[in-house]
Design a protein around this motif. Sequence first.
Motif, PDB file in Angstrom:
ATOM      1  N   VAL A 137       6.696  22.239  25.825  1.00 59.29           N
ATOM      2  CA  VAL A 137       7.639  21.518  24.955  1.00 59.29           C
ATOM      3  C   VAL A 137       6.945  21.126  23.659  1.00 59.29           C
ATOM      4  CG1 VAL A 137       8.926  19.349  24.676  1.00 59.29           C
ATOM      5  CG2 VAL A 137       9.189  20.705  26.762  1.00 59.29           C
ATOM      6  N   ALA A 138       5.735  20.613  23.770  1.00 61.49           N
ATOM      7  CA  ALA A 138       4.975  20.227  22.573  1.00 61.49           C
ATOM      8  C   ALA A 138       4.678  21.443  21.712  1.00 61.49           C
ATOM      9  CB  ALA A 138       3.687  19.525  22.980  1.00 61.49           C
ATOM     10  N   LEU A 139       4.363  22.570  22.344  1.00 65.37           N
ATOM     11  CA  LEU A 139       4.077  23.799  21.609  1.00 65.37           C
ATOM     12  C   LEU A 139       5.335  24.321  20.914  1.00 65.37           C
ATOM     13  CD1 LEU A 139       1.946  25.951  20.974  1.00 65.37           C
ATOM     14  CD2 LEU A 139       2.566  27.087  23.113  1.00 65.37           C
ATOM     15  N   LEU A 140       6.447  24.315  21.612  1.00 56.78           N
ATOM     16  CA  LEU A 140       7.709  24.780  21.038  1.00 56.78           C
ATOM     17  C   LEU A 140       8.155  23.900  19.878  1.00 56.78           C
ATOM     18  CD1 LEU A 140       9.467  25.586  24.418  1.00 56.78           C
ATOM     19  CD2 LEU A 140       9.129  27.252  22.579  1.00 56.78           C
ATOM     20  N   ALA A 141       7.885  22.607  19.977  1.00 57.62           N
ATOM     21  CA  ALA A 141       8.304  21.671  18.933  1.00 57.62           C
ATOM     22  C   ALA A 141       7.708  22.040  17.576  1.00 57.62           C
ATOM     23  CB  ALA A 141       7.918  20.249  19.314  1.00 57.62           C
ATOM     24  N   ARG A 142       6.549  22.677  17.570  1.00 59.47           N
ATOM     25  CA  ARG A 142       5.908  23.069  16.310  1.00 59.47           C
ATOM     26  C   ARG A 142       6.715  24.129  15.569  1.00 59.47           C
ATOM     27  NH1 ARG A 142      -0.161  24.126  18.765  1.00 59.47           N
ATOM     28  NH2 ARG A 142      -0.391  22.121  19.846  1.00 59.47           N
ATOM     29  N   HIS A 143       7.590  24.821  16.289  1.00 59.34           N
ATOM     30  CA  HIS A 143       8.371  25.907  15.704  1.00 59.34           C
ATOM     31  C   HIS A 143       9.841  25.526  15.525  1.00 59.34           C
ATOM     32  CE1 HIS A 143       5.074  28.854  16.427  1.00 59.34           C
ATOM     33  NE2 HIS A 143       4.812  28.045  17.445  1.00 59.34           N
ATOM     34  N   LEU A 144      10.180  24.281  15.802  1.00 57.28           N
ATOM     35  CA  LEU A 144      11.568  23.846  15.787  1.00 57.28           C
ATOM     36  C   LEU A 144      11.760  22.644  14.866  1.00 57.28           C
ATOM     37  CD1 LEU A 144      12.268  24.247  19.611  1.00 57.28           C
ATOM     38  CD2 LEU A 144      13.356  25.572  17.775  1.00 57.28           C
ATOM     39  N   SER A 145      12.983  22.169  14.808  1.00 58.68           N
ATOM     40  CA  SER A 145      13.301  20.985  14.008  1.00 58.68           C
ATOM     41  C   SER A 145      14.438  20.229  14.680  1.00 58.68           C
ATOM     42  CB  SER A 145      13.724  21.380  12.586  1.00 58.68           C
ATOM     43  OG  SER A 145      14.956  22.094  12.617  1.00 58.68           O
ATOM     44  N   VAL A 146      14.599  18.986  14.310  1.00 58.40           N
ATOM     45  CA  VAL A 146      15.709  18.179  14.822  1.00 58.40           C
ATOM     46  C   VAL A 146      17.037  18.851  14.482  1.00 58.40           C
ATOM     47  CG1 VAL A 146      16.903  15.966  14.592  1.00 58.40           C
ATOM     48  CG2 VAL A 146      14.400  16.030  14.725  1.00 58.40           C
ATOM     49  N   GLU A 147      17.110  19.388  13.266  1.00 58.80           N
ATOM     50  CA  GLU A 147      18.361  19.997  12.788  1.00 58.80           C
ATOM     51  C   GLU A 147      18.746  21.232  13.602  1.00 58.80           C
ATOM     52  OE1 GLU A 147      16.752  17.298   9.999  1.00 58.80           O
ATOM     53  OE2 GLU A 147      15.780  19.088  10.857  1.00 58.80           O
ATOM     54  N   ARG A 148      17.766  21.922  14.147  1.00 59.28           N
ATOM     55  CA  ARG A 148      18.056  23.086  14.983  1.00 59.28           C
ATOM     56  C   ARG A 148      18.358  22.700  16.424  1.00 59.28           C
ATOM     57  NH1 ARG A 148      13.392  27.516  14.106  1.00 59.28           N
ATOM     58  NH2 ARG A 148      14.520  28.444  15.882  1.00 59.28           N
ATOM     59  N   LEU A 149      17.753  21.641  16.900  1.00 61.89           N
ATOM     60  CA  LEU A 149      17.878  21.282  18.314  1.00 61.89           C
ATOM     61  C   LEU A 149      19.164  20.530  18.644  1.00 61.89           C
ATOM     62  CD1 LEU A 149      14.172  20.348  19.024  1.00 61.89           C
ATOM     63  CD2 LEU A 149      15.492  22.092  20.250  1.00 61.89           C
ATOM     64  N   HIS A 180       8.172  13.992  19.289  1.00 63.46           N
ATOM     65  CA  HIS A 180       7.653  15.197  18.648  1.00 63.46           C
ATOM     66  C   HIS A 180       8.025  15.330  17.169  1.00 63.46           C
ATOM     67  CE1 HIS A 180       6.134  16.735  22.409  1.00 63.46           C
ATOM     68  NE2 HIS A 180       7.316  16.573  22.974  1.00 63.46           N
ATOM     69  N   PHE A 181       9.094  14.644  16.743  1.00 63.84           N
ATOM     70  CA  PHE A 181       9.540  14.793  15.355  1.00 63.84           C
ATOM     71  C   PHE A 181       9.620  13.466  14.602  1.00 63.84           C
ATOM     72  CE2 PHE A 181      11.414  18.222  17.889  1.00 63.84           C
ATOM     73  CZ  PHE A 181      10.965  19.335  17.204  1.00 63.84           C
ATOM     74  N   GLY A 182       9.388  12.357  15.314  1.00 61.98           N
ATOM     75  CA  GLY A 182       9.504  11.055  14.671  1.00 61.98           C
ATOM     76  C   GLY A 182      10.930  10.680  14.337  1.00 61.98           C
ATOM     77  N   ALA A 183      11.900  11.278  15.043  1.00 64.18           N
ATOM     78  CA  ALA A 183      13.309  10.999  14.769  1.00 64.18           C
ATOM     79  C   ALA A 183      13.691   9.622  15.278  1.00 64.18           C
ATOM     80  CB  ALA A 183      14.188  12.062  15.430  1.00 64.18           C
ATOM     81  N   ALA A 184      14.490   8.907  14.511  1.00 67.52           N
ATOM     82  CA  ALA A 184      14.956   7.577  14.908  1.00 67.52           C
ATOM     83  C   ALA A 184      15.961   7.711  16.045  1.00 67.52           C
ATOM     84  CB  ALA A 184      15.587   6.868  13.729  1.00 67.52           C
ATOM     85  N   PRO A 185      15.716   7.111  17.205  1.00 68.20           N
ATOM     86  CA  PRO A 185      16.610   7.275  18.352  1.00 68.20           C
ATOM     87  C   PRO A 185      18.071   6.968  18.059  1.00 68.20           C
ATOM     88  CG  PRO A 185      14.571   6.280  19.079  1.00 68.20           C
ATOM     89  CD  PRO A 185      14.511   6.334  17.574  1.00 68.20           C
ATOM     90  N   MET A 186      18.345   5.883  17.367  1.00 69.15           N
ATOM     91  CA  MET A 186      19.737   5.504  17.125  1.00 69.15           C
ATOM     92  C   MET A 186      20.440   6.522  16.227  1.00 69.15           C
ATOM     93  SD  MET A 186      20.126   2.898  19.024  1.00 69.15           S
ATOM     94  CE  MET A 186      21.628   2.054  18.508  1.00 69.15           C
ATOM     95  N   THR A 187      19.687   7.120  15.306  1.00 70.08           N
ATOM     96  CA  THR A 187      20.259   8.155  14.449  1.00 70.08           C
ATOM     97  C   THR A 187      20.594   9.393  15.265  1.00 70.08           C
ATOM     98  OG1 THR A 187      18.996   7.353  12.544  1.00 70.08           O
ATOM     99  CG2 THR A 187      19.854   9.590  12.416  1.00 70.08           C
ATOM    100  N   VAL A 188      19.697   9.769  16.177  1.00 70.82           N
ATOM    101  CA  VAL A 188      19.938  10.924  17.039  1.00 70.82           C
ATOM    102  C   VAL A 188      21.138  10.678  17.938  1.00 70.82           C
ATOM    103  CG1 VAL A 188      19.005  12.315  18.933  1.00 70.82           C
ATOM    104  CG2 VAL A 188      17.527  11.671  17.003  1.00 70.82           C
ATOM    105  N   ILE A 189      21.184   9.518  18.556  1.00 67.78           N
ATOM    106  CA  ILE A 189      22.273   9.194  19.492  1.00 67.78           C
ATOM    107  C   ILE A 189      23.634   9.328  18.823  1.00 67.78           C
ATOM    108  CG2 ILE A 189      23.313   7.319  20.846  1.00 67.78           C
ATOM    109  CD1 ILE A 189      20.385   6.352  21.341  1.00 67.78           C
TER     110      ILE A 189
END
Length: 210
Positions: A137-149, A180-189
């Motif tokens: 998961v950590a390895l895959l995160a390097r190739h991904l983004s919040v916007e894609r996931l 892995h991306f530093g995304a704000a939980p409430m924003t993601v939710i």
Amino acid sequence: MVQWDDVKAIVARLIEASAAAGQPLGEPIVLVGGSAMAAHGVRDESLDVDLYAPSASDEVVHALEVELAARFGAPVRIDVTAGENLWGNILLRDIADSPVVAEIDVVGTRHTLRALSLEDLFLLKLNSSRRKDRDDVALLARHLSVERLIPRFNQVVRWHGDRHAVLGYADLFVASLAQHFGAAPMTVIATLAVPQHVRAELEATHAPGG
């Protein structure tokens, strides 16, 4: 350990042996797990050859494993699944639309080889407690983004086979994007396509000071 060229050669041999036995694999043929990661260049090697196919003979698979053990000097496991539930209760109903990674010619017939997308690999491995999968998961995160996931999560979560487990799965997803991306939980939710009661539970868990 098998490399990407080995994976393609092994799948070609499996297609050939299955056809010769009168039990063809069918279409689509989709790499999963470490084989899919090797196909995408995320990892150089795979421990096993993992794939989805509509049909596979256990006898043919076993015979090929014996053949490969002699070739590689060590056991090579071939794991073929015919179910959409590749990982517990998480289904991929559009697995046939997975990206094409190679074309394989076997006895004059061309076969399309697909592999799970990086997003799907991330979402499947996210639900595992194995150390290897957490590392992946950590390895895959390097190739991904919040916007894609997030869009892919919103599709896959609708196909979850256990509605009572959706909350836990969504919580893992929120926590993983934060880690892995530093995304704000409430924003993601706020972007998740989950039932309102699940959203309320997530907000209560991840609210600042909660």
